[in-house]
Design an enzyme around this catalytic site. Structure first.
Site, PDB file in Angstrom:
ATOM      1  N   GLY A  88       0.634 -27.163  12.873  1.00 20.08           N
ATOM      2  CA  GLY A  88       1.931 -27.855  12.939  1.00 20.08           C
ATOM      3  C   GLY A  88       2.032 -28.986  11.926  1.00 20.08           C
ATOM      4  O   GLY A  88       1.128 -29.222  11.131  1.00 20.08           O
TER       5      GLY A  88
ATOM      6  N   SER B 206      -1.202 -17.739  16.414  1.00 19.78           N
ATOM      7  CA  SER B 206      -1.966 -17.975  15.179  1.00 19.78           C
ATOM      8  C   SER B 206      -3.434 -17.564  15.313  1.00 19.78           C
ATOM      9  O   SER B 206      -4.101 -17.345  14.300  1.00 19.78           O
ATOM     10  CB  SER B 206      -1.930 -19.468  14.813  1.00 19.78           C
ATOM     11  OG  SER B 206      -0.610 -19.893  14.629  1.00 19.78           O
TER      12      SER B 206
ATOM     13  N   CYS C  50       5.436 -43.128  17.187  1.00 25.43           N
ATOM     14  CA  CYS C  50       5.685 -43.518  15.789  1.00 25.43           C
ATOM     15  C   CYS C  50       6.769 -44.595  15.657  1.00 25.43           C
ATOM     16  O   CYS C  50       6.729 -45.427  14.752  1.00 25.43           O
ATOM     17  CB  CYS C  50       6.066 -42.299  14.969  1.00 25.43           C
ATOM     18  SG  CYS C  50       7.321 -41.274  15.751  1.00 25.43           S
TER      19      CYS C  50
ATOM     20  N   GLU D 276      13.144 -41.326  23.121  1.00 23.60           N
ATOM     21  CA  GLU D 276      12.609 -42.266  22.132  1.00 23.60           C
ATOM     22  C   GLU D 276      12.902 -43.728  22.474  1.00 23.60           C
ATOM     23  O   GLU D 276      12.088 -44.608  22.213  1.00 23.60           O
ATOM     24  CB  GLU D 276      13.218 -41.923  20.760  1.00 23.60           C
ATOM     25  CG  GLU D 276      12.394 -42.341  19.578  1.00 23.60           C
ATOM     26  CD  GLU D 276      11.133 -41.517  19.375  1.00 23.60           C
ATOM     27  OE1 GLU D 276      10.827 -40.634  20.209  1.00 23.60           O
ATOM     28  OE2 GLU D 276      10.437 -41.759  18.374  1.00 23.60           O
TER      29      GLU D 276
ATOM     30  N   LYS E 221      10.430 -45.025  25.018  1.00 26.75           N
ATOM     31  CA  LYS E 221       9.113 -45.266  24.394  1.00 26.75           C
ATOM     32  C   LYS E 221       9.151 -46.536  23.555  1.00 26.75           C
ATOM     33  O   LYS E 221       8.220 -47.347  23.572  1.00 26.75           O
ATOM     34  CB  LYS E 221       8.727 -44.077  23.503  1.00 26.75           C
ATOM     35  CG  LYS E 221       8.424 -42.809  24.272  1.00 26.75           C
ATOM     36  CD  LYS E 221       8.180 -41.649  23.312  1.00 26.75           C
ATOM     37  CE  LYS E 221       8.090 -40.336  24.068  1.00 26.75           C
ATOM     38  NZ  LYS E 221       8.165 -39.172  23.182  1.00 26.75           N
TER      39      LYS E 221
ATOM     40  N   ARG F  66      18.484 -40.675  14.422  1.00 33.36           N
ATOM     41  CA  ARG F  66      17.864 -39.774  13.426  1.00 33.36           C
ATOM     42  C   ARG F  66      18.678 -39.838  12.135  1.00 33.36           C
ATOM     43  O   ARG F  66      19.910 -39.697  12.168  1.00 33.36           O
ATOM     44  CB  ARG F  66      17.856 -38.350  13.971  1.00 33.36           C
ATOM     45  CG  ARG F  66      17.092 -37.387  13.110  1.00 33.36           C
ATOM     46  CD  ARG F  66      15.586 -37.545  13.214  1.00 33.36           C
ATOM     47  NE  ARG F  66      15.071 -37.102  14.499  1.00 33.36           N
ATOM     48  CZ  ARG F  66      13.838 -37.380  14.935  1.00 33.36           C
ATOM     49  NH1 ARG F  66      12.996 -38.084  14.182  1.00 33.36           N
ATOM     50  NH2 ARG F  66      13.442 -36.941  16.104  1.00 33.36           N
TER      51      ARG F  66
ATOM     52  N   HIS G 258      10.037 -44.321   9.075  1.00 32.17           N
ATOM     53  CA  HIS G 258      10.921 -44.881  10.096  1.00 32.17           C
ATOM     54  C   HIS G 258      11.214 -46.339   9.732  1.00 32.17           C
ATOM     55  O   HIS G 258      10.296 -47.154   9.571  1.00 32.17           O
ATOM     56  CB  HIS G 258      10.253 -44.865  11.470  1.00 32.17           C
ATOM     57  CG  HIS G 258      10.109 -43.502  12.086  1.00 32.17           C
ATOM     58  ND1 HIS G 258      10.641 -42.347  11.546  1.00 32.17           N
ATOM     59  CD2 HIS G 258       9.506 -43.115  13.243  1.00 32.17           C
ATOM     60  CE1 HIS G 258      10.365 -41.318  12.339  1.00 32.17           C
ATOM     61  NE2 HIS G 258       9.672 -41.760  13.368  1.00 32.17           N
TER      62      HIS G 258
ATOM     63  N   ASN H 238       5.924 -42.553   9.389  1.00 31.66           N
ATOM     64  CA  ASN H 238       5.840 -42.032  10.761  1.00 31.66           C
ATOM     65  C   ASN H 238       4.786 -40.963  10.976  1.00 31.66           C
ATOM     66  O   ASN H 238       4.242 -40.846  12.075  1.00 31.66           O
ATOM     67  CB  ASN H 238       7.206 -41.491  11.205  1.00 31.66           C
ATOM     68  CG  ASN H 238       7.741 -40.435  10.271  1.00 31.66           C
ATOM     69  OD1 ASN H 238       8.033 -40.722   9.111  1.00 31.66           O
ATOM     70  ND2 ASN H 238       7.879 -39.210  10.740  1.00 31.66           N
ATOM     71  N   THR H 239       4.464 -40.163   9.949  1.00 25.11           N
ATOM     72  CA  THR H 239       3.426 -39.149  10.218  1.00 25.11           C
ATOM     73  C   THR H 239       2.044 -39.620   9.758  1.00 25.11           C
ATOM     74  O   THR H 239       1.053 -38.980  10.057  1.00 25.11           O
ATOM     75  CB  THR H 239       3.743 -37.758   9.603  1.00 25.11           C
ATOM     76  OG1 THR H 239       3.760 -37.872   8.191  1.00 25.11           O
ATOM     77  CG2 THR H 239       5.053 -37.215  10.110  1.00 25.11           C
TER      78      THR H 239
HETATM   79  N1  NAP Z   1       6.005 -35.095  13.918  1.00 34.39           N
HETATM   80  C1  NAP Z   1       5.695 -36.335  14.232  1.00 34.39           C
HETATM   81  O1  NAP Z   1       5.823 -37.288  13.431  1.00 34.39           O
HETATM   82  C2  NAP Z   1       5.142 -36.686  15.593  1.00 34.39           C
HETATM   83  C3  NAP Z   1       4.861 -38.000  15.875  1.00 34.39           C
HETATM   84  C4  NAP Z   1       4.312 -38.328  17.108  1.00 34.39           C
HETATM   85  C5  NAP Z   1       4.071 -37.333  18.031  1.00 34.39           C
HETATM   86  N2  NAP Z   1       4.364 -36.034  17.755  1.00 34.39           N
HETATM   87  C6  NAP Z   1       4.008 -35.028  18.773  1.00 34.39           C
HETATM   88  O2  NAP Z   1       2.887 -34.268  18.293  1.00 34.39           O
HETATM   89  C7  NAP Z   1       2.959 -32.917  18.747  1.00 34.39           C
HETATM   90  C8  NAP Z   1       2.973 -31.973  17.558  1.00 34.39           C
HETATM   91  O3  NAP Z   1       4.116 -32.262  16.779  1.00 34.39           O
HETATM   92  P1  NAP Z   1       4.456 -31.460  15.456  1.00 34.39           P
HETATM   93  O4  NAP Z   1       5.627 -32.119  14.887  1.00 34.39           O
HETATM   94  O5  NAP Z   1       3.224 -31.303  14.637  1.00 34.39           O
HETATM   95  O6  NAP Z   1       4.866 -30.011  16.101  1.00 34.39           O
HETATM   96  P2  NAP Z   1       4.866 -28.586  15.395  1.00 34.39           P
HETATM   97  O7  NAP Z   1       4.974 -28.717  13.929  1.00 34.39           O
HETATM   98  O8  NAP Z   1       5.874 -27.784  16.135  1.00 34.39           O
HETATM   99  O9  NAP Z   1       3.384 -27.996  15.726  1.00 34.39           O
HETATM  100  C9  NAP Z   1       3.023 -27.623  16.990  1.00 34.39           C
HETATM  101  C10 NAP Z   1       1.582 -27.126  17.061  1.00 34.39           C
HETATM  102  O10 NAP Z   1       1.298 -26.773  18.419  1.00 34.39           O
HETATM  103  C11 NAP Z   1       0.952 -25.388  18.496  1.00 34.39           C
HETATM  104  N3  NAP Z   1       1.538 -24.802  19.693  1.00 34.39           N
HETATM  105  C12 NAP Z   1       2.850 -24.622  19.954  1.00 34.39           C
HETATM  106  N4  NAP Z   1       2.992 -24.014  21.164  1.00 34.39           N
HETATM  107  C13 NAP Z   1       1.739 -23.833  21.658  1.00 34.39           C
HETATM  108  C14 NAP Z   1       1.219 -23.246  22.847  1.00 34.39           C
HETATM  109  N5  NAP Z   1       2.017 -22.746  23.786  1.00 34.39           N
HETATM  110  N6  NAP Z   1      -0.128 -23.220  23.030  1.00 34.39           N
HETATM  111  C15 NAP Z   1      -0.955 -23.732  22.091  1.00 34.39           C
HETATM  112  N7  NAP Z   1      -0.521 -24.293  20.936  1.00 34.39           N
HETATM  113  C16 NAP Z   1       0.813 -24.328  20.729  1.00 34.39           C
HETATM  114  C17 NAP Z   1       1.517 -24.757  17.246  1.00 34.39           C
HETATM  115  O11 NAP Z   1       0.783 -23.571  16.941  1.00 34.39           O
HETATM  116  P3  NAP Z   1       1.481 -22.301  16.173  1.00 34.39           P
HETATM  117  O12 NAP Z   1       1.574 -22.716  14.741  1.00 34.39           O
HETATM  118  O13 NAP Z   1       0.506 -21.222  16.411  1.00 34.39           O
HETATM  119  O14 NAP Z   1       2.806 -22.105  16.810  1.00 34.39           O
HETATM  120  C18 NAP Z   1       1.302 -25.866  16.230  1.00 34.39           C
HETATM  121  O15 NAP Z   1      -0.044 -25.885  15.805  1.00 34.39           O
HETATM  122  C19 NAP Z   1       4.218 -32.829  19.608  1.00 34.39           C
HETATM  123  O16 NAP Z   1       3.854 -33.005  20.951  1.00 34.39           O
HETATM  124  C20 NAP Z   1       5.071 -33.986  19.110  1.00 34.39           C
HETATM  125  O17 NAP Z   1       5.941 -34.458  20.108  1.00 34.39           O
HETATM  126  C21 NAP Z   1       4.883 -35.677  16.547  1.00 34.39           C
END
Ligand code: NAP
Length: 363
Positions: A14, A41, A158, A210, A213, A246, A253, A338-339
């Protein structure tokens, strides 16, 4: 055998998982040896899994391209080959809570980017410069889980990174009422403009969960370890209200912030307090620690996302436009990545501190 700690990335395919993999390329202490994602995957080479959805500016690190991705749900299979894991999976809160504890119970520390455990009483939620002492609660958590080295530690959301460190630096002046508006990048939702074209030229005035949080997490960070739990700071001492919006920005951010203080500072005192603010990561010279945590920019048109988001490799915070306000006492604008600081980088810094403090070791 390598002396580096072997790391697994849960959710490594992800947006946040990719950021972990990029940040850990050539890391002096940690080496990515396992990547796990959804059953969709599992069994495929990493390069194949992220084909067409690699979202970083730098190429996929050569060392991980051929790693065969495992299924996050096969906990023993993932845990047996790593010293600890970073968690960035996207599942339901209940599923994440459960699976992160399952990893901890295999004696595998989990450093999580997810929000699921942020309010679990004996799980530390840490910004290493602000509340490293919260890691002490890990001993209580291990007792509850029945583990000797397995535990869960998390980093906060974030959205708070652009203002909570600044308010912490100003603690001596006793900020007690804060109004924040955040202008949040689309990568915070795991998206780019390619997969969210509706965000071009658009603003969306809602980000689920958000605001809660943004208002509550700083209080937990400013809390104390009491017995077996972390007790948040009293909301009578400091109140935060927020709106989270957003905006059409890829990374970064921004926050506009109004503050009332019990003790009136001068502008010079506020600037001095924030620019001299540092903590254990700087003292210990941790590999991902920014040398200067908070910079102050004098120009009226800073901080700007385009110019400042990568300050200190995305681990520093940029502040500008500090001025007196006619309703509140002072106002300013803050910016953080943020990331990086807000997600993967913040978690990597937590893991570095956990290693330095002896909580994460070789299995
Ligand atoms: N983006 C940000 O800046 C940010 C900041 C703080 C927190 N977060 C949190 O961090 C988490 C990941 O965010 P992201 O933006 O990286 O999401 P993302 O791009 O959608 O990635 C999600 C990841 O989780 C896996 N996944 C999805 N469904 C699953 C399942 N049922 N079982 C096992 N693995 C599964 C996906 O695997 P596949 O590729 O195989 O689908 C992928 O590796 C989320 O909870 C989000 O709320 C994100």
């Amino acid at each position: 055998m390598s002396e580096k700690l072997r790391v697994g990335i849960l959710g490594g395919t992800g947006m946040v998982g990719q950021r972990f993999i990029s940040l850990l390329e050539n890391h002096p202490w940690f080496e990515v040896t396992v990547i796990a994602a959804s059953p969709r995957s599992a069994g495929k080479r990493y390069e194949e899994c992220v084909e067409g959805r690699w979202k970083m500016d730098t190429p996929i690190p050569a060392a991980v391209k051929d790693i065969v991705v495992k299924n996050v749900n096969e906990v023993e299979e993932v845990a047996k080959d790593v010293d600890f894991v970073f968690s960035a999976v996207d599942m339901t809160k209940e599923e994440i809570k459960k699976i992160e504890e399952e990893y901890a119970k295999t004696e595998t520390p989990v450093v999580s980017n997810n929000s699921a455990h942020r309010w679990t009483k004996d799980v530390p939620m840490v910004v290493p410069e602000i509340n490293p002492e919260h890691f002490e609660v890990i001993e209580s958590q291990k007792k509850r889980l029945g583990t000797t080295r397995g535990f869960v530690a998390v980093k906060p959301n974030c959205s708070i990174q652009s203002y909570a460190p600044v308010l912490t630096a100003w603690k001596e002046f006793e900020p007690y009422e804060v109004v924040v508006s955040t202008y949040q990048a689309i990568s915070g939702a795991g998206k780019t403009f390619k997969d969210w074209p509706e965000m071009n030229g658009n603003i969306i005035p809602f980000i689920g969960g958000e605001e809660e949080k943004s208002e509550k997490e700083p209080l937990r960070i400013w809390g104390k370890v009491v017995g077996d739990e972390i007790v948040p700071a009293d909301s009578d001492e400091i109140k935060i209200t927020s709106q989270c919006i957003r905006v059409p920005i890829l990374n970064g951010h921004t926050a506009t912030v109004f503050v009332k203080f019990r003790k009136q500072p001068t502008k010079e005192q506020l600037i001095e307090a924030m620019t001299s603010f540092s903590g254990l990561p700087q003292e210990l010279e941790l590999p991902s620690a920014p040398k200067q945590f908070i910079q102050y920019l004098e120009e009226d048109n800073r901080p700007q996302v385009q110019l400042d988001v990568n300050y200190e490799n995305g681990m520093g915070i940029s502040v500008g436009r500090l001025r007196e306000d006619s309703v509140y006492d002072w106002k300013f604008v803050g910016l953080s990545h943020n990331t990086v600081r807000g997600a993967a980088g913040g978690a990597v810094l937590c893991a570095e501190l956990l290693k330095a403090k002896g909580y994460i070791t070789k299995k």
